[in-house]
Design an enzyme around this catalytic site. Sequence first.
Site, PDB file in Angstrom:
ATOM      1  N   HIS A   1      50.684 -19.832  86.385  1.00 40.37           N
ATOM      2  CA  HIS A   1      50.489 -18.572  85.465  1.00 40.37           C
ATOM      3  C   HIS A   1      52.059 -18.404  84.509  1.00 40.37           C
ATOM      4  O   HIS A   1      52.161 -17.714  83.440  1.00 40.37           O
ATOM      5  CB  HIS A   1      50.359 -17.393  86.129  1.00 40.37           C
ATOM      6  CG  HIS A   1      49.905 -16.256  85.457  1.00 40.37           C
ATOM      7  ND1 HIS A   1      49.676 -16.198  84.056  1.00 40.37           N
ATOM      8  CD2 HIS A   1      49.075 -15.247  85.771  1.00 40.37           C
ATOM      9  CE1 HIS A   1      49.213 -15.187  83.634  1.00 40.37           C
ATOM     10  NE2 HIS A   1      48.636 -14.612  84.802  1.00 40.37           N
TER      11      HIS A   1
ATOM     12  N   TYR B   1      45.579  -1.417  86.348  1.00 35.76           N
ATOM     13  CA  TYR B   1      46.221  -2.180  85.465  1.00 35.76           C
ATOM     14  C   TYR B   1      45.185  -3.147  84.985  1.00 35.76           C
ATOM     15  O   TYR B   1      44.272  -3.586  85.592  1.00 35.76           O
ATOM     16  CB  TYR B   1      47.300  -3.047  86.363  1.00 35.76           C
ATOM     17  CG  TYR B   1      47.552  -4.276  85.480  1.00 35.76           C
ATOM     18  CD1 TYR B   1      48.914  -4.038  84.756  1.00 35.76           C
ATOM     19  CD2 TYR B   1      47.092  -5.400  85.382  1.00 35.76           C
ATOM     20  CE1 TYR B   1      49.657  -5.214  84.055  1.00 35.76           C
ATOM     21  CE2 TYR B   1      47.671  -6.381  84.304  1.00 35.76           C
ATOM     22  CZ  TYR B   1      48.944  -6.260  83.906  1.00 35.76           C
ATOM     23  OH  TYR B   1      49.516  -7.274  83.228  1.00 35.76           O
TER      24      TYR B   1
ATOM     25  N   THR C   1      51.376 -10.438  77.040  1.00 35.34           N
ATOM     26  CA  THR C   1      50.530  -9.317  77.458  1.00 35.34           C
ATOM     27  C   THR C   1      51.158  -7.855  77.404  1.00 35.34           C
ATOM     28  O   THR C   1      52.474  -7.853  77.361  1.00 35.34           O
ATOM     29  CB  THR C   1      49.762  -9.609  78.868  1.00 35.34           C
ATOM     30  OG1 THR C   1      50.847  -9.397  79.636  1.00 35.34           O
ATOM     31  CG2 THR C   1      49.068 -10.591  78.973  1.00 35.34           C
TER      32      THR C   1
END
Length: 705
Positions: free
Chosen positions: A270, A383, A396
């Site tokens: 990630h 979230y 993001t």
Amino acid sequence: MGALGAQGMQTDPWFDMYLCARDPVVLNFNPFISLNPDPKEAYNSQVVRATNLVVSSIKFLNSLKNEFLRPDIYYVNPKWSQSRFFKNFIRLLPTSVSWYGAYMVNAYPLDMSQYKRLFNSSRIPKLNKDELFTDECGRHLLVMRNGHFYVFDVLDPIGNILHPSEIQAQLIYILQDADRLPEFPLCYLTTEDRNTWAAVRQQLLEAGNEDNLQKIDSAVFCLCLDNISPKNDTELSHCMLHGHGFNRWFDKSFSLIITSDGTAGVNFEHSWGDGVAVLRFVNEVYRNSTRHPAIVPHSSPPALSATRCERLEFKLNDSIQSAINAARMKFKETNEKLSVRMFEFRKFGKEFLVKQKLSPDAVFQLACQITAYRQFGKIISSYEACSTAAFKHGRTETIRPTSILTKQCSRAFVEERSKHSVAELRNMIDECSKYHRRLQLEAALGRGFDRHLFALKHLSVSRGDPMPELFLDSAYQKLNHIILSTTYLIQRAVVEIIDEIKDEFPTIIGLQQSNQEIVPILQASRSVVASAFSSSPGVRVINGLNRISTSSKSVAKVLQPQIVQHFAELNTMSHRLLKNVNIPKQPLYKNQGRTFSLFDVISYPAKTALTSIMCASYAALIYVAVSINTVLGKIKNIVEEKASRENTKNEEEKDVFAKYEDLASYTVPSPEKQVFSEFPVDSTKSSIHILHSALDQDTVLSSGN
């Protein structure tokens, strides 16, 4: 602070946040995407599907390297996404001004900087902070089977893809060769916490395994051929999220996983990027591999020389073996604590909610809030990730689904249901939907507060200033102790051809019926047009249009470097002017350290206006050239169609005369064998399932588009 500035300021710190995290990447960071089966059942054997997906993946890589990959663009008006005129217009614009051309039709290019680390990349464990490694020269594929490592080249030195049948043969050899597990599966080390793994990796290097690790890190990607077949969605989730640990190299940018029954998925690291690039890759690879498979079932691979496929053997001392055993035990204990349940809601979906003028994402988030309130008796910190790819190097922004409105609605549904009418409850849902849309818009435009505070906190730490009280406040700590983490993927998933056109079936049928009546009229009109342009005056008109198009292109070609030069001069001049203007208490014309003349100040507006006129002229010339070429193409098609009809008519007349002449010897031909399409259209819907792990409570890191 502007949104763009905030995004640029946080790019490096955002990478650092990921790379400095010391928790294991598996379960804490690495998400997965699972693909639906190939709609043609015979293509779901492990070797066939693996070969087709590998070939399609390398095609995507070559398109990316050669800059043939269609850019990611957000179209305010979706019709432009299918406009051939728009694509040709943008293609002819120079790179430096192409953004302005897209802006004219409200089409906004999105950041694609993450794509460069999609292939040939790995996360390298280091003490305290990892590193991202990319080797664009790597041409080999890393294949894992039963904990064993194999590499073989899938590209030649000039970028040609290895023949699909040869790739298939290599995979068959690997399946036959890796028939048992190694005593000490090295992959378990990538499931360790990062400092422990960094220390063991250093031992591997010192033991003489540098070449093997280099081949793993620089491989195009990792293909995992699993020896299991998931029986349900829960087993599939466990398989794609972590597997058994011994057949994954979790540090690779992404791993393509194929199970024994042909089920496919992607697990990706990630830190280098979010779901934007990976989801685009998965969609296009799935579509290409199912519509244009490289090999077919029961195809015979060529004779294979096993020397072309290299099996990596590692030198492991006692210390490394002990570390592998410790990592294996820790991985097993962690997995036993993990619970995964899949849920698919079928009563209604996006289309129904849109008709009700509700945001599908808002309704989903509200459902999560009501569920949490019913379970815990209170609202919890939540979230949702939102992509900020509209900004350079955007990653993001956080959407905070929990609000006063969702709290009131949750309480009304759970505790005060009898006190509210259906109309009142519906009104609460509407208000929650409107507010959530507002949060989405603010996040997408870079106006969220989470990344802004993140950047300010980083600035404070980097300067060595005392930590501001805001970041030490208990409310801020509670806000960032995430309990409910979600990601909403708005990009369309892979679908079959039948799904893309099924909604148009009534229109198509109606057109077919009406066309039967107007076809003769259209053919007559086309014949008149074709005759007109085939005449001498028509030819002159066509030649004139062609000369205008050619001249427009030539003038545009001359203007292009001048426009680029003018933009560069204006950029340099504006930097100098702004730099000197910001010098305090000095008139503009008396700056002692100025690096420009008074003429620069006076001529700047004139040069700006001249450059604007040149850009407008360039755009007009390109528009004229593209429009004329479009018209000429249609004229050419009409003329060729008439010529084709005349040739067909002459051939039919010849055939009639030939039949009468040879009537005595005429014999009935044997019926031809009926040919069916090799790839039948399947109406089964395809979709992808996504699961994001969020065990890191302090800072949730989940991809989002």
